[in-house]
Motif scaffolding. Sequence first.
Motif, PDB file in Angstrom:
ATOM      1  N   MET A 204      -3.235   3.323   6.111  1.00  0.00           N
ATOM      2  CA  MET A 204      -2.985   2.442   7.243  1.00  0.00           C
ATOM      3  C   MET A 204      -1.498   2.391   7.539  1.00  0.00           C
ATOM      4  O   MET A 204      -0.674   2.624   6.666  1.00  0.00           O
TER       5      MET A 204
ATOM      6  N   ILE B  70       2.030  -3.047   8.159  1.00  0.00           N
ATOM      7  CA  ILE B  70       2.303  -4.231   8.944  1.00  0.00           C
ATOM      8  C   ILE B  70       3.645  -4.772   8.479  1.00  0.00           C
ATOM      9  O   ILE B  70       4.167  -4.372   7.442  1.00  0.00           O
TER      10      ILE B  70
ATOM     11  N   VAL C 121      -1.747 -12.121   2.601  1.00  0.00           N
ATOM     12  CA  VAL C 121      -2.423 -10.891   2.181  1.00  0.00           C
ATOM     13  C   VAL C 121      -3.140 -11.183   0.865  1.00  0.00           C
ATOM     14  O   VAL C 121      -2.531 -11.688  -0.079  1.00  0.00           O
TER      15      VAL C 121
ATOM     16  N   GLY D  24     -10.900   2.216   3.057  1.00  0.00           N
ATOM     17  CA  GLY D  24      -9.586   2.545   3.568  1.00  0.00           C
ATOM     18  C   GLY D  24      -9.079   3.749   2.792  1.00  0.00           C
ATOM     19  O   GLY D  24      -9.654   4.122   1.755  1.00  0.00           O
TER      20      GLY D  24
ATOM     21  N   GLU E 171      -4.477  -9.497   5.948  1.00  0.00           N
ATOM     22  CA  GLU E 171      -4.692  -8.193   5.316  1.00  0.00           C
ATOM     23  C   GLU E 171      -5.370  -8.390   3.972  1.00  0.00           C
ATOM     24  O   GLU E 171      -5.244  -9.447   3.336  1.00  0.00           O
TER      25      GLU E 171
ATOM     26  N   ALA F 240      -6.125  -5.898   0.373  1.00  0.00           N
ATOM     27  CA  ALA F 240      -5.773  -4.624  -0.259  1.00  0.00           C
ATOM     28  C   ALA F 240      -6.265  -4.622  -1.707  1.00  0.00           C
ATOM     29  O   ALA F 240      -6.419  -5.678  -2.325  1.00  0.00           O
TER      30      ALA F 240
ATOM     31  N   ILE G  40       3.300  -5.663   0.790  1.00  0.00           N
ATOM     32  CA  ILE G  40       2.455  -4.985   1.775  1.00  0.00           C
ATOM     33  C   ILE G  40       2.536  -5.718   3.118  1.00  0.00           C
ATOM     34  O   ILE G  40       2.721  -5.109   4.170  1.00  0.00           O
ATOM     35  N   GLY G  41       2.418  -7.041   3.069  1.00  0.00           N
ATOM     36  CA  GLY G  41       2.465  -7.824   4.301  1.00  0.00           C
ATOM     37  C   GLY G  41       3.805  -7.783   4.991  1.00  0.00           C
ATOM     38  O   GLY G  41       3.889  -7.891   6.214  1.00  0.00           O
TER      39      GLY G  41
ATOM     40  N   THR H  67      -0.395   2.014   2.765  1.00  0.00           N
ATOM     41  CA  THR H  67      -1.236   1.508   1.692  1.00  0.00           C
ATOM     42  C   THR H  67      -2.663   1.377   2.205  1.00  0.00           C
ATOM     43  O   THR H  67      -2.944   1.628   3.378  1.00  0.00           O
TER      44      THR H  67
ATOM     45  N   SER I  55      -5.996  -0.443   3.343  1.00  0.00           N
ATOM     46  CA  SER I  55      -6.482  -1.694   3.909  1.00  0.00           C
ATOM     47  C   SER I  55      -7.983  -1.807   3.718  1.00  0.00           C
ATOM     48  O   SER I  55      -8.726  -0.870   4.024  1.00  0.00           O
TER      49      SER I  55
ATOM     50  N   LEU J 216      -9.437  -4.723   4.931  1.00  0.00           N
ATOM     51  CA  LEU J 216      -9.750  -5.786   5.876  1.00  0.00           C
ATOM     52  C   LEU J 216     -10.888  -5.318   6.785  1.00  0.00           C
ATOM     53  O   LEU J 216     -10.961  -4.137   7.144  1.00  0.00           O
TER      54      LEU J 216
ATOM     55  N   ARG K 100      -8.583  -5.959  11.889  1.00  0.00           N
ATOM     56  CA  ARG K 100      -7.379  -5.148  11.704  1.00  0.00           C
ATOM     57  C   ARG K 100      -6.508  -5.180  12.963  1.00  0.00           C
ATOM     58  O   ARG K 100      -7.018  -5.144  14.073  1.00  0.00           O
TER      59      ARG K 100
END
Length: 342
Positions: free
Chosen positions: A1, A4, A69, A114, A153, A155, A325-326, A333, A335, A337, A342
């Motif tokens: 992904m 973000i 996240v 993902g 998110e 993960a 990540i957020g 990485t 995802s 979600l 998304r």
Amino acid sequence: MDAIAYKTVIGLDIGQHTVKAVRAARRGDATAVTPLESLRVPPGMGPAETASLIGRWLDQQGIRREPCVVGIRGLSVLFQTLALPPQDPRPADQAVAMEIARLSEISSDQMRYGYVPISGTDETRRFLLALVRADKAEEALQVPREAGADVVEAAPAAAAAFHAAVRPEAGGLTAVADIGLAGTDVAIGGAAGLRFARSFGLGGQYFTEALAKARRMTVSQAEPAKIAAGLEGAEAGAREALAGAADAWAAEFASCLSIYKSFFPNPDDQPVRLVLTGGGSRLKGLERRLAGALGVEVRTLAALPGQAGSDEAPAYAVACGLALIGAGRAGPTISLLPPDLR
């Protein structure tokens, strides 16, 4: 992904008995991470009670309205490596979708997935896939949502621990093992990113139960005794029990490495160190025992990125990685979600 990048974001690691949070704040090219006070969840709480407790805690920490996240533990996540020869013309999305369709034929469960591309030393195109049953993904998101968290998110915990523990300047490849209560999440990669992940069902409780059996005590009595004595300070019988548990853990980790080597046999692709994270990593003498059993450098995470050294750092690795990540500081990485969010 694609990464973000929230200016301020919370990494929320909800374990079986403890909730940990880390705030990441971007300031120009730098990112400051701040561990927040953890929350103890009493045994036997149902999802609704847990969500209510976490909601009050989020209010006390002043983070309920901040983007969040969350992590999904590895025992719920199936990792798969997809390798495509150089002559395979399919684009990544098509190849991954076909692999997911093939795997779905084996199971009737609806899956979410993902993936990220994997760098390597040859021309083979590789991708790391993570799959989780849709009901398990919803279960992982239910509590934080009902607690009022603004979930942006989700993960795998293995990926999060990797992003918190791997230092690009260290050189070579690093294996990260996040030892939770009931299992261990393993991730391998380096400066170019994550390239492998697996999980197995031996965690900190396995060591506690071994000590409880050796000393004929309850698990609740054995837990503080394990922390106080460790592998090198316990009486002979207890020491042997903990050493046996460590050797069994090392064998499971070595099995993960064998799978990794089947995809990356080149000597230059092998990890040169193992970094331990998670609450179960703080067992005294564990580093030395595993180093002897595995033949690699083993150390416990000493500090979160940008933070001074702390005994609490290993326990906050997953929450920290989720926050990174957020904040867009972890690179590509995986995802998990739901697609509609998304």
